[in-house]
Write a protein that holds these residues in place. Structure first.
Motif, mmCIF file in Angstrom:
data_model
loop_
_atom_site.group_PDB
_atom_site.id
_atom_site.type_symbol
_atom_site.label_atom_id
_atom_site.label_comp_id
_atom_site.label_asym_id
_atom_site.label_seq_id
_atom_site.Cartn_x
_atom_site.Cartn_y
_atom_site.Cartn_z
ATOM 1 N N LEU A 160 54.339 -171.502 -91.704
ATOM 2 C CA LEU A 160 53.468 -172.165 -90.721
ATOM 3 C C LEU A 160 54.079 -172.122 -89.329
ATOM 4 C CD1 LEU A 160 52.263 -175.459 -92.475
ATOM 5 C CD2 LEU A 160 51.056 -173.297 -92.222
ATOM 6 N N ARG A 161 53.236 -171.825 -88.354
ATOM 7 C CA ARG A 161 53.662 -171.852 -86.952
ATOM 8 C C ARG A 161 52.572 -172.529 -86.133
ATOM 9 N NH1 ARG A 161 57.890 -168.011 -86.610
ATOM 10 N NH2 ARG A 161 57.882 -166.807 -88.549
ATOM 11 N N ARG A 162 53.030 -173.331 -85.183
ATOM 12 C CA ARG A 162 52.072 -173.976 -84.283
ATOM 13 C C ARG A 162 52.787 -174.319 -82.980
ATOM 14 N NH1 ARG A 162 46.468 -175.789 -83.540
ATOM 15 N NH2 ARG A 162 46.764 -176.605 -81.445
ATOM 16 N N THR B 299 53.627 -182.677 -86.995
ATOM 17 C CA THR B 299 52.769 -181.493 -86.822
ATOM 18 C C THR B 299 52.601 -180.786 -88.168
ATOM 19 O OG1 THR B 299 53.619 -181.270 -84.577
ATOM 20 C CG2 THR B 299 52.498 -179.368 -85.489
ATOM 21 N N THR B 300 53.697 -180.727 -88.928
ATOM 22 C CA THR B 300 53.620 -180.108 -90.259
ATOM 23 C C THR B 300 52.662 -180.886 -91.157
ATOM 24 O OG1 THR B 300 55.900 -179.363 -90.009
ATOM 25 C CG2 THR B 300 54.994 -179.371 -92.248
ATOM 26 N N MET C 290 49.072 -180.234 -90.224
ATOM 27 C CA MET C 290 48.572 -178.948 -90.734
ATOM 28 C C MET C 290 48.385 -179.001 -92.254
ATOM 29 S SD MET C 290 50.390 -176.007 -88.395
ATOM 30 C CE MET C 290 52.076 -176.597 -88.466
ATOM 31 N N PRO D 189 46.856 -174.197 -88.087
ATOM 32 C CA PRO D 189 48.085 -173.483 -87.700
ATOM 33 C C PRO D 189 47.758 -172.246 -86.862
ATOM 34 C CG PRO D 189 47.697 -173.326 -90.078
ATOM 35 C CD PRO D 189 46.585 -174.132 -89.520
ATOM 36 N N ASP D 190 48.688 -171.893 -85.959
ATOM 37 C CA ASP D 190 48.510 -170.638 -85.201
ATOM 38 C C ASP D 190 48.623 -169.461 -86.157
ATOM 39 O OD1 ASP D 190 48.277 -172.097 -82.900
ATOM 40 O OD2 ASP D 190 50.392 -171.914 -82.340
#
Lengths: 245, 437
Positions: free
Chosen positions: A7-9, A42-43, A46, A53-54
């Motif tokens: 995961l990325r954001r 944030t995790t 998501m 997520p991005d």
């Protein structure tokens, strides 16, 4: 079972979450530890479908990704804020959220929900009259009312008295033993030690270490100059001692 | 999905009903504005003579006599108009409850009272004063009886009628000579009676019409009334409450919008909106549910205020169905306005503060404090930017101003357009929210 894959954001130039992968099995409690701003919330956002997520993906095994409403039906969220309506009674609160999730609003089901968090005798009182500990327990009861397969708890015992804290921890363990996959974020080392089967230490958007308590203590928990080991040292060794904003 | 929508809407309405501050600004404050302003600016209405306008379209002694009887009646305040068009305009503008037209041929028909004729009267009424029109019909019938008794006791007129009847009898070949003789005797007797009554009246100095009041002629109807309701186009309101209640509704709408904006701001600030979004609901469904609560509270507020205006201050709508339609369009449009305010500001505090300021200014400019009719021209020009102004126009049409259906739909259409514009802007704002998710 909950699976997070790479995961990325980011928010503007800030990379809040940077390649987080984690899974939580059935009947397991996984703790997410880290300093403020590590990317835990944030995790969690998501993981529960509140934030897209991005890149990377989240899967509620058997139900799909939580951005879909049908998958969210199987997820229970207790947010860090006491997200409750102070003008409603506890009974009205549980009935309201049970309706949203399509769960039973039968009197017995609602009473059982209140009983579980020790609020059965105050069910007809407005939430605004509750103490912080009672609100925290009701916050948890809302997350549990529809009997979710995956439970995501963001600092579920923040700011409560020892009695309420013990009660909440007991409920979390009971739900895990009943087959629920539980992801919990906390700053409380004692809590992580007591209720988590596995712990992930997070900082600057990344998972710095991940394993059972004993694995983490062995690998990262030595206190300089002594043979003592503690989870707090694990955290400090992995994330540094400088103050965070 | 529907049960989830209802759950959220009911929750919001329940919270509103328990929030004394919100309840005050949504229901009580508008009511105070409506009643207080109405009392201050208006005169307390007391029962008085009924305003009517009379037109005699063909001059004749009987029509003049009927008109004079109307003007002499203490229960009526009678204006005389030159023609039917002028009379209709007076009623349309709310200056009279009805126009009483004594049409062409009135005298001819009145002369034939004894041979099955009756006095024709056209009654063109204000539909908002239906109860008074009922009383007016009774009054016309009473005056008709008096006119009839005058005819009975008027020997010259009776003689004329007798001559007419005798002529008709002679021409009627279906009657036998015995029947013809019997009927002739009957009218001769009536003529003698009229002469004797006239002599008595002269002796007693009494008016023959007074004795007519005690007559028992309940089946005979000397006046044939043809009623018609007029579409209204009133320049002046029937009472000050007709102005102040729509004004009160403006403040009620402001209260509803502010409550909606505040609850949405609070939900964002307190994390309950995130909790709703974590439930198996789409953001659109959440907002639609909250919109449903806003529409419902707006409808309840408008309904309560206007029902009170009707029951206590006798402000009966000219067109109830159109009024309910206008209320619904207004409720939906103001919900769109609230959505727009909520969508334009990112922070809960910003939404609440800026939203309140904006609503307050729009409500004042739109006629919430100074009624539009009393506004200086410059302020009236500025008021076109306020949706509250269009809401007042949409309500006033079916409530008391009247006008054609097209005019009323145009006013309602204006507020609908404002709502549509707000909805489009709010969708843009929501898209910005969603990009942030």
């Amino acid at each position: 079972m909950l699976i997070l894959r790479d995961l990325r954001r980011s928010f503007g130039s800030l990379q809040a979450v940077d390649g987080v992968s984690l899974h939580v099995d059935r009947a397991e409690v996984v703790g997410l530890l880290g300093p403020n701003g590590a990317g835990k919330s944030t995790t969690v956002a998501m993981a529960t479908g509140l934030l897209r997520p991005d890149s990377g993906e989240v899967e509620i095994v058997g139900f799909g990704e939580p951005m879909r409403a049908s998958a969210r039906r199987h997820v229970g969220l207790a947010p860090q804020e006491l997200a409750l309506y102070e003008g409603l009674t506890a009974i009205e609160t549980l009935v309201f959220f049970a309706r949203l999730y399509g769960a039973s609003v039968h009197r017995d089901a609602i009473h059982a929900g209140l009983e579980e968090v020790g609020l059965a005798s105050r069910g007809k009182d407005r939430v605004g009259t509750y103490s912080g500990g009672m609100k925290r327990r009701l916050n948890l009861a809302v997350a549990l009312i529809h009997k979710p397969s995956v439970l995501v708890l963001d600092e579920p015992t923040a700011g409560v008295d020892p009695q309420s804290r013990a009660h909440v921890r007991e409920i979390i363990r009971q739900r895990a033993e009943a087959g629920c996959a539980v992801l919990v974020t906390t700053h409380d080392m004692e809590e992580a030690e007591k209720i988590c089967d596995r712990i992930a230490v997070m900082d600057q958007g990344k998972i710095r270490a991940h394993g059972t308590l004993s694995q983490l203590l062995t690998a990262h928990g030595s206190v300089q100059g002594t043979s003592a080991r503690s989870l707090e040292e694990v955290l400090l060794n992995l994330t540094g001692r400088s103050l965070r904003e | 999905m529907i049960s989830q929508m209802f759950a959220i809407a009911l929750k919001d309405l329940r919270l509103l009903s328990r929030d004394r501050g919100a309840l005050f600004f949504t229901i009580v404050f508008p009511l105070i504005i409506a009643v207080l302003f109405g009392m201050v600016f208006g005169r307390v209405s007391t029962p008085g003579p009924l305003d009517v306008v009379v037109v005699v379209t063909e001059d004749g002694p009987l029509a003049r006599s009927f008109s004079a009887a109307l003007q002499a009646d203490s229960a009526l305040h009678v204006q005389v108009a030159a023609n039917k068009e002028s009379a209709v305009e007076i009623v349309r503008r709310g200056k009279a409850a009805a126009a009483i037209i004594l049409p062409d041929g009135f005298d001819a028909r009145a002369e034939a009272l004894f041979s099955g004729g009756s006095m024709p009267v056209d009654l063109l009424g204000d539909p908002s004063r239906a109860a008074e029109l009922g009383l007016l019909e009774g009054k016309l019938m009473e005056i008709g009886f008096r006119q009839f008794m005058l005819a009975v006791t008027d020997s010259e007129r009776l003689a004329r009628q007798s001559t007419d009847i005798n002529r008709q009898l002679e021409n009627d070949k279906t009657l036998s000579s015995e029947e013809r003789s019997a009927i002739t005797k009957l009218f001769s007797g009536a003529e003698e009676l009229a002469v004797a009554r006239k002599a008595d009246d002269v002796k007693q100095g009494a008016n023959g019409a007074q004795s007519a009041k005690s007559g028992g002629m309940t089946e005979f109807r000397p006046v044939r009334i043809r009623s018609e309701m007029l579409a209204q186009n009133k320049a002046d309101p029937p009472s000050t409450y007709a102005v102040t209640f729509p004004q009160g509704v403006v403040w009620g709408l402001a209260g509803c919008v502010m409550t909606f904006v505040t609850t949405l701001a609070n939900e964002r600030a307190q994390g309950t909106l995130a909790r709703l979004r974590a439930a198996p609901l789409s953001m659109h469904l959440i907002l639609a549910s909250k919109g449903m609560a806003c529409v419902t509270s707006s409808m309840i507020m408008q309904g309560l205020l206007l029902a009170l205006a009707w029951s206590v201050f006798d402000l009966r709508p000219l067109n109830l169905a159109m009024l309910i339609f206008a209320m619904l369009v207004i409720a939906i449009s103001f919900t769109a306005l609230a959505m727009m305010i909520a969508a334009l500001f990112r922070s809960g505090g910003g939404t609440d503060g800026a939203g309140r300021a904006l609503i307050l200014v729009l409500a004042i400019v739109g006629g919430g404090s100074i009624p539009l009719v009393f506004m200086p021209p410059i302020l009236r020009s500025i008021s076109v930017v306020s949706p509250f102004r269009w809401a007042i126009s949409a309500l006033e049409g079916p409530l008391w101003r009247g006008g054609s259906l097209a005019d009323q739909f145009a006013a309602i259409g204006s507020i609908a357009l404002v709502g549509l514009a707000c909805a489009v802007i709010s969708l843009g704002g929501m898209a910005r929210w969603r990009r942030g998710m």
